[in-house]
Write a protein that holds these residues in place. Sequence first.
Motif, short mmCIF file in Angstrom:
data_model
loop_
_atom_site.label_atom_id
_atom_site.label_comp_id
_atom_site.label_asym_id
_atom_site.label_seq_id
_atom_site.Cartn_x
_atom_site.Cartn_y
_atom_site.Cartn_z
N ASP A 55 33.13 76.33 44.35
CA ASP A 55 33.67 76.05 43.03
C ASP A 55 32.76 76.53 41.91
N CYS B 298 32.87 66.64 39.66
CA CYS B 298 34.25 66.96 40.08
C CYS B 298 35.14 67.35 38.90
N GLU C 263 37.85 69.37 36.69
CA GLU C 263 39.12 70.02 36.97
C GLU C 263 39.56 70.80 35.74
N ARG C 264 40.42 71.78 35.96
CA ARG C 264 40.92 72.59 34.86
C ARG C 264 41.51 71.68 33.78
N ASN D 119 39.81 69.62 31.90
CA ASN D 119 38.94 68.49 31.60
C ASN D 119 38.14 68.72 30.32
N ARG E 104 33.01 77.43 33.16
CA ARG E 104 34.01 76.91 34.09
C ARG E 104 35.25 76.35 33.38
N LEU E 105 35.03 75.66 32.28
CA LEU E 105 36.13 74.92 31.63
C LEU E 105 36.59 75.53 30.31
N ASP F 221 37.12 63.35 29.70
CA ASP F 221 37.50 63.16 31.09
C ASP F 221 36.28 63.06 32.00
N ARG F 222 35.19 63.65 31.56
CA ARG F 222 33.95 63.65 32.32
C ARG F 222 32.77 63.51 31.34
#
Length: 376
Positions: free
Chosen positions: A11, A98, A100-101, A103, A122-123, A170-171
């Motif tokens: 990932d 963890c 995710e798309r 976030n 990544r995001l 979200d994170r």
Amino acid sequence: MLREKGALTSDWMSAYRAVPRDAFVPDRLWPGTAGGNRQGEVIDRNTDPARWWGKVYSDVPLTTQWDDGAHTGTDKGRSPTSSNSMPKMVFSMLDTLCVERGNRVLEVGTGTGWNAALLAYRLGPDNVVTVEVDPAVAEEARRRLAAVGLTPVTVVGDGAQGHVKGAPYDRIIATCGISRVPYAWVEQAVEGAVIVAPWGPPYGGQAVARLTVGEGGVAMGPFVMSSAFMRLRDQRDTFPPTDAFPGAANRPSTAAQRTTPLSPDGMGDWHHMFTLGVQVPDMFCRVERGEDGAYRLWLFDMGCTSWATGDYEPGRTEFEVAEYGPRHLWSEAEAVMSWWREQGEPRFERYGLTVTPSGQTVWLDSPDNPVPVRVS
């Protein structure tokens, strides 16, 4: 190397390749060690480029600032205050997060900016907010982020307050150690959000907590791995000096003396220190080194009323103890270590943490089994 250690998953492989660590490391650094916080001598890219590149692409932490920037020499300062974390820890924590798309992520502790860059790649930069308390560190990170074409929202401020303007998240990930989870983080998180943060009591011992935010503003979850991060500036520990304790200067004549089978060496591992600090939250320690591997472990209470010492000598099975004051601190430590053995000698993975609006609780195996706190 990182893939072999299980830290770099598929990932994060594309982010690792696209966001080179060297773009986020200054010319002058102090390399640490994979197993601890010891910093080596300064390495300057301009005078020793081969060693600089070698350390940057080794799995070690790299100290980049001492004493909040007040120390500007080439020798080590008193306290490291900013760094580029060891890659294994960086990617292990990102994997624990963890993401995710789609976030939205809050990072507390921008540091050199590498972790924020990996998240932004990544995001997407608009989904990442990173907070740094030190203006100079934040500005340098902002410059390095812009140089690689990644521009997350960078904020200069107290990370303990989060960043309410960018919420909800979200994170949430902290790249600095804490002893209390700031409740602002929970308040700024959506239900189901994940918080990843290095947590440890003032006594010592630190592990990464992975909390999930649930109903009623309660966040809970397990500790997943050991860690060793510099403290969030808002939560740095300040301990009284030894000479503030009555009788300490005249040890051992002022203290009650006895022997114990509990070796100072038997309470010095990271998970031992964690257990001691959780159960006796107002206790701290210092080590006085001797010769040939011998040393003296001092225990103190934050109220400056009591102290104890245990003298370690290699090969001995009984150890000299001195205790002074209304509290018997070595006896308290013996009770904690006895509890630890009775529980099957738990390591970090059996502990967990619950955070509520009114406080936080460390537990063993289940949130219904809080770790006892010994208040004298």
